[in-house]
Design a protein around this motif. Structure first.
Motif, short mmCIF file in Angstrom:
data_model
loop_
_atom_site.label_atom_id
_atom_site.label_comp_id
_atom_site.label_asym_id
_atom_site.label_seq_id
_atom_site.Cartn_x
_atom_site.Cartn_y
_atom_site.Cartn_z
N LEU A 1 0.78 -1.24 0.00
CA LEU A 1 0.00 0.00 0.00
C LEU A 1 0.81 1.28 0.00
CD1 LEU A 1 -2.99 -0.78 2.37
CD2 LEU A 1 -3.05 -0.39 -0.07
N PRO A 2 1.70 1.51 0.99
CA PRO A 2 2.36 2.82 1.02
C PRO A 2 3.20 3.06 -0.22
CG PRO A 2 2.71 1.64 3.08
CD PRO A 2 2.11 0.68 2.11
N PHE A 3 3.83 1.98 -0.73
CA PHE A 3 4.63 2.17 -1.93
C PHE A 3 3.73 2.55 -3.10
CE2 PHE A 3 6.70 0.68 -5.82
CZ PHE A 3 7.86 1.42 -5.74
N ASP A 4 2.56 1.93 -3.16
CA ASP A 4 1.66 2.26 -4.27
C ASP A 4 1.20 3.71 -4.18
OD1 ASP A 4 -0.04 1.23 -6.59
OD2 ASP A 4 -1.52 2.21 -5.32
N TRP A 5 1.05 4.23 -2.98
CA TRP A 5 0.62 5.63 -2.87
C TRP A 5 1.63 6.55 -3.54
CZ3 TRP A 5 -0.58 4.65 2.97
CH2 TRP A 5 -1.78 3.95 3.07
N GLN A 6 2.89 6.18 -3.53
CA GLN A 6 3.87 6.96 -4.28
C GLN A 6 3.88 6.58 -5.76
OE1 GLN A 6 5.35 9.59 -3.47
NE2 GLN A 6 6.39 9.54 -1.52
N ALA A 7 3.86 5.28 -6.04
CA ALA A 7 4.10 4.84 -7.42
C ALA A 7 2.86 4.97 -8.31
CB ALA A 7 4.55 3.38 -7.42
N HIS A 8 1.68 4.92 -7.70
CA HIS A 8 0.44 4.95 -8.47
C HIS A 8 0.39 6.13 -9.44
CE1 HIS A 8 -3.78 4.13 -9.22
NE2 HIS A 8 -4.02 5.41 -9.08
N ASP A 9 -0.07 5.84 -10.66
CA ASP A 9 -0.21 6.89 -11.68
C ASP A 9 1.08 7.64 -11.96
OD1 ASP A 9 -2.68 6.60 -12.77
OD2 ASP A 9 -3.71 7.86 -11.32
N SER A 10 2.21 7.03 -11.63
CA SER A 10 3.48 7.63 -12.02
C SER A 10 4.08 6.75 -13.12
CB SER A 10 4.44 7.69 -10.84
OG SER A 10 5.00 6.42 -10.62
N TYR A 11 5.23 7.16 -13.64
CA TYR A 11 5.85 6.36 -14.69
C TYR A 11 6.30 5.00 -14.18
CZ TYR A 11 5.44 8.60 -19.07
OH TYR A 11 4.91 9.03 -20.26
N PHE A 12 6.38 4.83 -12.87
CA PHE A 12 6.70 3.50 -12.35
C PHE A 12 5.63 2.50 -12.81
CE2 PHE A 12 7.02 0.02 -9.40
CZ PHE A 12 8.38 -0.08 -9.14
N ILE A 13 4.39 2.94 -12.76
CA ILE A 13 3.29 2.07 -13.19
C ILE A 13 3.35 1.83 -14.70
CG2 ILE A 13 0.78 1.97 -13.43
CD1 ILE A 13 1.72 1.40 -10.62
N VAL A 14 3.72 2.89 -15.42
CA VAL A 14 3.86 2.71 -16.87
C VAL A 14 4.89 1.63 -17.15
CG1 VAL A 14 4.43 3.87 -19.03
CG2 VAL A 14 3.21 5.11 -17.25
N ALA A 15 6.00 1.68 -16.41
CA ALA A 15 7.05 0.67 -16.59
C ALA A 15 6.50 -0.70 -16.21
CB ALA A 15 8.25 1.02 -15.73
N HIS A 16 5.86 -0.79 -15.06
CA HIS A 16 5.34 -2.07 -14.60
C HIS A 16 4.37 -2.68 -15.61
CE1 HIS A 16 3.13 -5.05 -12.32
NE2 HIS A 16 2.03 -4.34 -12.44
N LEU A 17 3.44 -1.89 -16.07
CA LEU A 17 2.40 -2.48 -16.92
C LEU A 17 2.96 -2.89 -18.26
CD1 LEU A 17 0.77 -0.67 -19.35
CD2 LEU A 17 0.36 0.76 -17.38
N HIS A 18 3.97 -2.14 -18.74
CA HIS A 18 4.56 -2.56 -20.02
C HIS A 18 5.41 -3.81 -19.85
CE1 HIS A 18 3.29 1.44 -21.48
NE2 HIS A 18 3.22 0.81 -22.64
N TYR A 19 6.08 -3.94 -18.71
CA TYR A 19 6.82 -5.18 -18.48
C TYR A 19 5.87 -6.37 -18.42
CZ TYR A 19 11.67 -3.84 -17.97
OH TYR A 19 12.94 -3.45 -18.25
N VAL A 20 4.76 -6.19 -17.73
CA VAL A 20 3.84 -7.30 -17.59
C VAL A 20 3.19 -7.64 -18.93
CG1 VAL A 20 1.70 -8.03 -16.52
CG2 VAL A 20 3.40 -6.88 -15.17
N LEU A 21 2.77 -6.62 -19.66
CA LEU A 21 2.02 -6.91 -20.88
C LEU A 21 2.94 -7.29 -22.04
CD1 LEU A 21 -0.73 -4.19 -20.58
CD2 LEU A 21 -0.98 -6.63 -20.28
N ILE A 22 4.07 -6.61 -22.18
CA ILE A 22 4.99 -6.98 -23.26
C ILE A 22 5.62 -8.33 -22.93
CG2 ILE A 22 7.14 -6.39 -24.43
CD1 ILE A 22 6.35 -3.50 -24.26
N GLY A 23 6.01 -8.48 -21.65
CA GLY A 23 6.53 -9.78 -21.24
C GLY A 23 5.44 -10.84 -21.30
N GLY A 24 4.28 -10.50 -20.81
CA GLY A 24 3.24 -11.49 -20.66
C GLY A 24 2.44 -11.78 -21.90
N LEU A 25 2.54 -10.94 -22.91
CA LEU A 25 1.81 -11.26 -24.14
C LEU A 25 2.70 -11.18 -25.38
CD1 LEU A 25 -0.69 -11.94 -25.74
CD2 LEU A 25 -1.19 -9.52 -25.91
N VAL A 26 3.39 -10.06 -25.56
CA VAL A 26 4.04 -9.82 -26.85
C VAL A 26 5.16 -10.83 -27.11
CG1 VAL A 26 5.32 -8.15 -28.22
CG2 VAL A 26 3.41 -7.40 -26.82
N PHE A 27 5.98 -11.07 -26.10
CA PHE A 27 7.07 -12.02 -26.34
C PHE A 27 6.55 -13.44 -26.56
CE2 PHE A 27 11.40 -10.29 -26.15
CZ PHE A 27 11.08 -8.95 -26.09
#
Lengths: 648, 339
Positions: free
Chosen positions: A387-413
């Motif tokens: 939770l506390p980490f998400d309060w900082q990371a939420h809606d920041s580029y950290f999330i952009v990085a996370h979601l692209h890792y998950v989706l590119i890793g999890g689907l595209v590759f």
């Protein structure tokens, strides 16, 4: 009346003109009439092709985003255009590429894998495709009219309400997504019925290929998750068109309702995208390394567990939206729990790598790339579940990085791996291995260069969805690196589009007779079979894909993956030979299947010298019904038949 | 002045400090697991060997994550409990209302007067707990000052709270973190943490009406001396321009009981002022204008008034480019001296 054939299960005399009629019915329409096709192979290809087209288009939009953000205070795109571009990038990637492509691949692959001649409702799959194509293209061209939605891919009201988005841009989104939702549910129903009711005789659920399990799980998830977004889009359109204030706080509505509806769909969606890819990986790895999948049952249970738990996580997209600490903590715990079944799968894959022997061909490279990227994305996912980490990371580029890792890793590759792996089923050709190394290298390095720095820029305070930033923020170098990486990554993808048929048929790939789709094609288009009979034969062919491959005398289209290692590596597993002897019943059954199949010319005749003894079913208990897994239960290399091998 | 920090990695407050520590623990743990898994992966690349399914799936797949994640959950719950409790008791109370695309900031007057309204800048006494009441006037925004605390969404129809405490004096930048339309990128605010005495003096100054507004005689002597007689004239011209250009339709400059050219309807009732645009009573004292878009200076004010759309396209303020240069300069001078 032709004479009854004693190899058919029915001894009833065959009617006249049966062959011609069947061929006519199953012939793929040519020219413009091709658009009326309903066969799963053709629809599957159209579907995959359209999804890849949207992938390309959304990729270009992504490059536009990176071009704008490469330098601080850039004025390449105006804020209005930028907002349309990033909204379309996200929406097209999620709704027009990711979900459709996983359904598309299964429309193409699944019937063959299940030993079915087609999906149960061919017209429904055609409908799903056309609803998607029409909705998607209509939605995309709104960009060229400058009328594309600009509210972000999750379209939070009140920003997307009439007051703050008075144009018809948001209506395009709601309408386009409406089509996609209907298409996805139609596809899901089709898959569920197909998987549950049209499997080959003997393919019990517990012997079903992992990929089919993954598709069953996600199809059920679609049926439960999508109604929420359909409700959401309907309510928002009612608000916009008829002024019913569902989401207007001042008039008794609540904007947070939309967030619940959206993420109740949106979070399972992530797993709807990932699980099929996981299923493909579970299918590819064993055959690529020549070893059985470790923990077939555990992997299937893990798929189901992810499917169930993923419905308890939606609120982790709303940790900053003012939920109570108590409910947030529960969701945070659930978000961590989902890591467990995912870890089971990851360790099953790695253990399979240990068990087998890795050859660095194109699909394997993408599978290894997938493991690297997806594990990293998964770990940052655990971080943002705190939770506390998400309060900082939420809606920041950290999330952009996370979601692209998950989706590119999890689907595209995995998808690119699957493209290289299964493409021979489409046209009998493989793509160039040499080029594949370039494609993989560029995509892998570019992807990491593009998205890894975003973790840091996010923690340095860069919020997502900003069209620009000032140089005093200190984000310049990180953003420039991201943009260069994005360019490399796209260059890699473009290389695939650029040289579709780069590689001539592999030397041994003369025949298309092989597993899955090819069998379906052969039977569907060219063979005369009584439907019931045909289905069985196909089933057996699919089930005995190993046999198919081996029996093809080296002409199997997938022989390259089933084993084309140098002859010196042709060795049975310790004890495998004895196991083969012990596996009496199973072996006999497999041989019989193959003989019958060959008899019907579903499989080309091979020189019979090598059949029986080489079927190394490692466990006495294993039976033929185990689907595609059978293919990998043999020592790798058994597939390619050479005189040298035969001598052993 | 160095660039204000907007970084979760450079905490300046108690809560941000806790999260910062958590960030490093999480990153370190994630890196460790990642390297471990990748090493296993690499070890699997060549040799063909037997694997113990139970060890891999129950040990690696179930036991390892369950143990690690349970520990993490316990640790994070414990640390979360140590964050400052959400309470406005014994705290400096500040209301922040988000608008497209600026921040309205209201302080309760310790002297019991009407709310002290300013925009895009929050000042805090160092070491004191501050309670921020967060709401939105239009769409969803999110209040995020990474150096002080995590973000909290500002949702129309709801009031969210956030307690922060700045432990080091300094200027910390914050930015809207929930996409809110065309100028989401240019919706920043600055938090100035300063000593208690300094803060109290500042707050008292903010509570006062605009100086030099009604007549030159009300200006402090030193200020007037600095401006010179010509400066006073310029300011008077600027003040007239403020009324003539209808600036007050959206902006308020408090001049005692009356507003400078108060818009019809706002009637000069304290606390019931036009809030279409930021309150400008003390705009000259702010570090930035345009919600963090330009560092405050007379030139920047003039450029902003002439055409705010050149730096912040889509901003609701109309361009004043049809003003002649002299009027523009006078208006900028008038605003600049509203310290």
């Amino acid at each position: 009346m032709t004479a009854p054939r004693n190899d058919l299960p029915s001894s009833v005399p065959r009617p006249d003109g049966e062959l011609e009629q069947l061929e006519r019915v199953w012939r793929t329409p040519r020219g413009l009439r091709f658009l009326t096709t309903v066969n799963n192979t053709s629809i599957g290809l159209l579907y995959i092709g359209t999804a890849l087209l949207f992938f390309l288009l959304a990729g270009i939009l992504g490059l536009m985003i990176r071009a704008q953000l490469a330098l601080p205070d850039s004025s390449l795109l105006s804020p209005g255009v930028y907002n349309q571009v990033f909204t379309m990038h996200g929406t097209v990637m999620m709704f027009l590429f990711a979900i459709p492509v996983v359904e598309a691949i299964s429309v193409f692959l699944l019937p063959g894998m299940l030993g079915a001649r087609d999906l149960p409702f061919p017209r429904l799959s055609a409908y799903a495709f056309w609803a998607y194509a029409a909705g998607g293209i209509g939605f995309f061209v709104s960009l060229f009219a400058g009328l594309a939605p600009d509210g972000g891919w999750f379209m939070y009201p009140p920003l997307s309400g009439k007051e703050h988005s008075p144009g018809i841009n948001a209506d395009f989104w709601l309408l386009g997504i409406g089509f996609i939702e209907i298409s996805a549910i139609a596809g899901a129903i089709e898959l569920i019925v197909g998987i549950l009711f049209t499997r080959a005789p003997g393919m019990m659920l517990r012997r079903m290929p992992v990929y089919a399990w993954a598709m069953l799980v996600i199809a059920l998830m679609i049926v439960f998750a999508f109604p929420a977004i359909i409700a959401g889009t309907a309510l928002l359109e009612l608000e916009r068109a008829y002024d019913w204030p569902f989401f207007i706080a001042a008039r008794g509505g609540d904007p947070v309702l939309w967030q619940h509806l959206f993420w109740f769909f949106g979070h399972p969606e992530v797993y709807i995208i990932f699980l099929p890819a996981a299923g493909m990986v579970s299918t590819m790895i064993p055959s690529l390394v020549g070893a059985r999948l470790v923990g077939h049952k555990a992997v299937v249970i893990a798929l189901g567990a992810v499917g169930v738990v993923s419905f308890a996580l939606w609120a982790h997209h709303m940790f900053t939206a003012g939920l109570s600490l108590w409910s947030s903590t529960l969701v945070s715990a659930a978000s961590m729990i989902v890591a467990v079944p995912t870890a089971v799968q990851v360790f099953a894959w790695i253990a399979t790598l240990w068990r087998g022997e890795v050859r660095f061909n194109a699909p394997m490279l993408f599978v290894l790339g997938f493991l690297f990227i997806f594990v990293l994305g998964g770990l940052t996912g655990v971080m943002v579940a705190v939770l506390p980490f998400d309060w900082q990371a939420h809606d920041s580029y950290f999330i952009v990085a996370h979601l692209h890792y998950v989706l590119i890793g999890g689907l595209v590759f995995p998808m690119f791996g699957a493209l290289y792996y299964w493409l021979p089923l489409v046209n009998g050709h493989r793509l160039s291995e040499r080029l594949a190394r370039w494609v993989f290298g560029l995509m892998f390095a570019g992807m990491n260069l593009a998205f890894f720095p975003m973790h840091i820029s996010g923690l340095l305070g860069m919020p997502r969805r900003v069209y620009t930033y000032s140089t005093e923020m200190g984000w310049d170098a990180l953003n420039l690196a991201s943009s260069i990486g994005a360019l490399h990554s796209c260059a890699g993808r473009a290389a695939v589009y650029g040289r579709r048929r780069a590689h001539a048929a592999p030397p041994q790939a003369g025949a298309r007779q092989s597993v899955a789709g090819a069998d379906a094609r052969v039977a569907a288009g060219r063979r005369l079979c009584h439907p019931q009979h045909c289905r069985r034969a196909l089933a057996r062919a699919a089930v005995g894909s190993a046999a198919a491959c081996r029996g093809s005398g080296g002409r199997c289209a997938l022989a390259a993956w089933h084993g084309h290692r140098p002859a010196r590596n042709h060795r049975h597993q310790p004890g495998a030979g004895h196991a083969a002897v012990r596996a009496g019943a199973a072996r006999r059954q497999l041989v019989a299947v193959r003989r019958r199949a060959r008899h019907r010319r579903l499989l080309p005749a091979a020189d019979g010298a090598h059949d029986a003894g080489r079927v190394a079913v490692r466990r006495g208990g294993d039976r033929v019904g185990a689907g595609v897994d059978v293919a990998v239960r043999q020592p790798a290399g058994a597939c390619r038949v050479t005189p040298g091998v035969r001598g052993r | 002045m160095t660039a204000p920090q907007q970084s979760a990695l450079h905490p300046a407050g108690q809560d941000a400090e806790v999260i910062h520590q958590l960030t490093w623990i999480l990153s370190g743990g994630a890196a460790l697991v990642f390297v471990g898994v990748m090493v296993l992966c690499v070890m699997g690349l060549r040799a063909r060997r037997e694997v113990n399914i139970r060890t891999w799936l129950l040990g690696g797949g179930v036991l390892l994550p369950v143990v690690v994640l349970s520990a993490l959950m316990a640790f994070s719950t414990w640390r979360t409990a140590q964050l400052s409790p959400l309470s406005s008791q014994h705290a400096v109370k500040i209301a922040v209302v988000a608008h497209l695309w600026w921040w309205e900031v209201r302080y309760t007057d310790p002297a019991g007067g009407p709310d002290i309204v300013l925009a895009n800048e929050i000042r805090l006494p160092v070491g004191q707990t501050v309670y921020l009441g967060l709401s939105s006037a239009d769409v969803i925004h999110s209040f995020w000052v990474p150096a002080l605390a995590g973000k909290v969404d500002m949702v129309p129809g709801r009031l969210h709270g956030l307690t922060v405490r700045a432990d080091k004096p300094g200027v910390y930048r914050g930015q809207c973190a929930e996409y809110c339309g065309e100028q989401h990128a240019r919706m920043a605010l600055h938090v100035v943490a300063q000593g208690e005495g300094e803060f109290n003096a500042w707050l008292a100054a903010q509570a006062r009406p605009a100086i030099g507004a009604n007549s030159a005689t009300s200006e402090p002597a030193a200020h007037q001396a600095a401006m010179g007689a010509g400066g006073a004239d310029l300011i008077a011209v600027g003040r007239k321009a403020f009324a003539a250009q209808r600036c007050a339709a959206c902006h308020v400059v408090r001049e005692g009981a009356r507003m400078a050219g108060a818009g019809a309807g706002s009637g000069g009732v304290p606390g019931e002022q036009a809030t279409l645009g930021p309150d400008l009573t003390h705009v000259g004292s702010r570090l930035y204008i345009g919600a963090g878009t330009l560092p405050n200076s007379r030139a920047a004010l003039a450029a902003w008034i002439a055409n705010p759309h050149s730096v912040k396209p889509g901003v609701r303020m109309p361009a004043g480019a049809d003003m002649d240069a002299a009027t523009l300069a006078a208006l900028a001078a008038y605003l600049e001296q509203l310290k």
